[in-house]
Enzyme design. Sequence first.
Site, PDB file in Angstrom:
ATOM      1  N   LYS A  81       3.109  -9.110   7.517  1.00 54.04           N
ATOM      2  CA  LYS A  81       4.398  -8.484   7.840  1.00 54.04           C
ATOM      3  C   LYS A  81       5.195  -9.310   8.851  1.00 54.04           C
ATOM      4  O   LYS A  81       6.405  -9.113   8.973  1.00 54.04           O
ATOM      5  CB  LYS A  81       4.191  -7.073   8.396  1.00 54.04           C
TER       6      LYS A  81
ATOM      7  N   HIS B 248       4.219  -9.104   1.648  1.00 58.22           N
ATOM      8  CA  HIS B 248       3.470  -9.264   2.905  1.00 58.22           C
ATOM      9  C   HIS B 248       1.991  -9.534   2.638  1.00 58.22           C
ATOM     10  O   HIS B 248       1.314 -10.153   3.448  1.00 58.22           O
ATOM     11  CB  HIS B 248       3.666  -8.064   3.843  1.00 58.22           C
TER      12      HIS B 248
ATOM     13  N   ASP C  55      -5.865   2.807   6.656  1.00 56.29           N
ATOM     14  CA  ASP C  55      -4.480   2.400   6.918  1.00 56.29           C
ATOM     15  C   ASP C  55      -3.492   3.476   6.487  1.00 56.29           C
ATOM     16  O   ASP C  55      -2.594   3.841   7.241  1.00 56.29           O
ATOM     17  CB  ASP C  55      -4.189   1.085   6.180  1.00 56.29           C
TER      18      ASP C  55
HETATM   19  P1  C2E Z   1       2.984   1.118   6.345  1.00 55.68           P
HETATM   20  O1  C2E Z   1       4.106   1.883   6.961  1.00 55.68           O
HETATM   21  O2  C2E Z   1       1.925   0.614   7.257  1.00 55.68           O
HETATM   22  O3  C2E Z   1       2.326   2.022   5.224  1.00 55.68           O
HETATM   23  C1  C2E Z   1       1.127   1.661   4.626  1.00 55.68           C
HETATM   24  C2  C2E Z   1       0.891   2.476   3.390  1.00 55.68           C
HETATM   25  O4  C2E Z   1       0.797   3.861   3.731  1.00 55.68           O
HETATM   26  C3  C2E Z   1       2.030   2.412   2.362  1.00 55.68           C
HETATM   27  O5  C2E Z   1       1.903   1.279   1.550  1.00 55.68           O
HETATM   28  C4  C2E Z   1       1.792   3.715   1.591  1.00 55.68           C
HETATM   29  O6  C2E Z   1       0.724   3.540   0.677  1.00 55.68           O
HETATM   30  C5  C2E Z   1       1.325   4.665   2.665  1.00 55.68           C
HETATM   31  N1  C2E Z   1       2.481   5.450   3.157  1.00 55.68           N
HETATM   32  C6  C2E Z   1       3.143   5.266   4.311  1.00 55.68           C
HETATM   33  N2  C2E Z   1       4.125   6.184   4.440  1.00 55.68           N
HETATM   34  C7  C2E Z   1       4.088   6.964   3.344  1.00 55.68           C
HETATM   35  C8  C2E Z   1       4.855   8.105   2.895  1.00 55.68           C
HETATM   36  O7  C2E Z   1       5.781   8.562   3.545  1.00 55.68           O
HETATM   37  N3  C2E Z   1       4.511   8.638   1.698  1.00 55.68           N
HETATM   38  C9  C2E Z   1       3.491   8.148   0.938  1.00 55.68           C
HETATM   39  N4  C2E Z   1       3.212   8.728  -0.220  1.00 55.68           N
HETATM   40  N5  C2E Z   1       2.757   7.047   1.329  1.00 55.68           N
HETATM   41  C10 C2E Z   1       3.054   6.490   2.511  1.00 55.68           C
HETATM   42  P2  C2E Z   1       3.189   0.735   0.755  1.00 55.68           P
HETATM   43  O8  C2E Z   1       3.931   1.865   0.138  1.00 55.68           O
HETATM   44  O9  C2E Z   1       2.716  -0.347  -0.142  1.00 55.68           O
HETATM   45  O10 C2E Z   1       4.108   0.130   1.872  1.00 55.68           O
HETATM   46  C11 C2E Z   1       3.752  -1.059   2.560  1.00 55.68           C
HETATM   47  C12 C2E Z   1       4.633  -1.216   3.757  1.00 55.68           C
HETATM   48  O11 C2E Z   1       6.011  -1.304   3.308  1.00 55.68           O
HETATM   49  C13 C2E Z   1       4.620  -0.046   4.705  1.00 55.68           C
HETATM   50  O12 C2E Z   1       3.536  -0.176   5.595  1.00 55.68           O
HETATM   51  C14 C2E Z   1       5.983  -0.185   5.382  1.00 55.68           C
HETATM   52  O13 C2E Z   1       5.947  -1.177   6.386  1.00 55.68           O
HETATM   53  C15 C2E Z   1       6.858  -0.675   4.256  1.00 55.68           C
HETATM   54  N6  C2E Z   1       7.569   0.436   3.586  1.00 55.68           N
HETATM   55  C16 C2E Z   1       7.143   1.146   2.506  1.00 55.68           C
HETATM   56  N7  C2E Z   1       8.067   2.037   2.132  1.00 55.68           N
HETATM   57  C17 C2E Z   1       9.106   1.902   2.991  1.00 55.68           C
HETATM   58  C18 C2E Z   1      10.389   2.553   3.103  1.00 55.68           C
HETATM   59  O14 C2E Z   1      10.763   3.448   2.338  1.00 55.68           O
HETATM   60  N8  C2E Z   1      11.216   2.120   4.121  1.00 55.68           N
HETATM   61  C19 C2E Z   1      10.837   1.137   4.972  1.00 55.68           C
HETATM   62  N9  C2E Z   1      11.681   0.790   5.969  1.00 55.68           N
HETATM   63  N10 C2E Z   1       9.641   0.497   4.895  1.00 55.68           N
HETATM   64  C20 C2E Z   1       8.793   0.878   3.900  1.00 55.68           C
HETATM   65  C1  SIN Z   2       1.185  -5.968  11.393  1.00 59.31           C
HETATM   66  O1  SIN Z   2       2.026  -5.335  10.787  1.00 59.31           O
HETATM   67  O2  SIN Z   2       1.191  -7.204  11.361  1.00 59.31           O
HETATM   68  C2  SIN Z   2       0.135  -5.232  12.159  1.00 59.31           C
HETATM   69  C3  SIN Z   2       0.500  -3.791  12.332  1.00 59.31           C
HETATM   70  C4  SIN Z   2       0.207  -2.996  11.097  1.00 59.31           C
HETATM   71  O3  SIN Z   2      -0.917  -2.635  10.821  1.00 59.31           O
HETATM   72  O4  SIN Z   2       1.122  -2.733  10.345  1.00 59.31           O
HETATM   73 FE    FE Z   3       0.033  -3.596   4.149  1.00 58.75          FE
HETATM   74 FE    FE Z   4      -0.937  -0.777   8.747  1.00 62.96          FE
END
Ligand code: C2E
Ligand code: SIN
Ligand code: FE
Ligand code: FE
Length: 355
Positions: A208, A233, A295
Amino acid sequence: MDLHDRMRGVAALAALTRIAVAVYDQKTDLLRTFIHSSEGDAALTRYVARLSDVPSLAEIAQTGHPRVVDDISCYNGAREHSRRVIEGGFRSSYTLPLLNHGRLSGFLFFNSPEPGFFSPCILHQLWPYAQVAAYIATMELDRIHVIQAAVHTVIRISRERDDETGAHLDRMSRYARMIGECLAESHTLSDEFIEYLFQFAPLHDIGKVAVPDRILLKPGRLDAEETAEMQKHVDKGRSIIDMMSDSFGLDQVPHIEILRNVVSYHHESWDGSGYPHGLKGGEIPIEARITAVADVFDALTSTRPYKHAWSNQQACDFLQEMSGKKFYPPAVDALLNNPSMVEAIQKQFVETQFD
Ligand code: C2E
Ligand code: SIN
Ligand code: FE
Ligand code: FE
Ligand code: SIN
């Protein structure tokens, strides 16, 4: 341990039947067995103690001096700890603190089933081996910590901007360790594996750092193009690990594969619907299956720029619903079956503004 085999070859040291390393976690004051050389070490496997509850070891840590116990059964210094050692069939011990720039990083234990084994004469013969073993153990622990510290620094610098805090990493790595401990028996995961999983899990999202702010910090849902960018990422993280492998000689670190797998596969799903490879079931390394549950549970129960924190109940319902789809069922069960441990971790690592 190869060194142990060499030492057994020295006739006088034949009754030295166990060498073990325990790792000390400053943050929680917990001591855990890590590496051990004896077989069938059941009484001491996955043994965890608070250092402050083992005054005899705390004293060794404080003075920095090794200690000999001639007969552990006459020795009340460590209670539970001593009982475990005796149950393991050992009667005498020689214990050295592992100090790293003056800070305690763990202990090195030598044990023998013979009372009084560690005589001055034996200690004299043992000394050079003990030095080498202590050095190797310290280096091994140190190397992981150096890499972790370097990575955490990179993460911190590059994301002064981000909401994801150290507390998230502290919690999710402890959920991962807890799940690992629950699956240890059924999946034959060693203490060593679980310790590395714990050390490496916080690095899962290292990629990230290469995701642009406008996407990472977007205060709303991502559109299709942004989602695709975000999902990179994982590959970016893998490249970073490969790069570090080359420049830090990371390939020398034991179990570096665990780190690579956690980074590369933490968004794969049990039913094959994940990314970036769409791996399925047993194709996904167990360390990644565990990290995924840890996670997502923490992401759901935390506030993100794009979402509110869910309650534990809502997050548990989600895991349950996705068990066998997104997630590996035994990893989900391990988390759901231990609500009091989850709460304890949440209580210990609370979000603070300056984390
Ligand atoms: P993260 O915030 O660390 O979330 C990791 C994983 O947790 C997500 O992988 C998803 O599987 C789950 N997760 C987190 N929040 C929710 C939620 O509100 N609902 C559900 N059903 N699952 C959730 P994912 O989806 O592959 O996303 C990877 C990363 O992408 C996330 O890491 C976040 O940094 C970003 N991301 C995903 N969706 C959004 C979004 O709608 N807006 C923004 N700004 N970032 C997002
Ligand atoms: C990172 O995003 O590089 C570490 C923090 C996390 O687990 O999302
Ligand atoms: Fe991830
Ligand atoms: Fe994380
Ligand atoms: C003890 O410190 O009580 C015994 C240490 C050990 O050999 O495990």
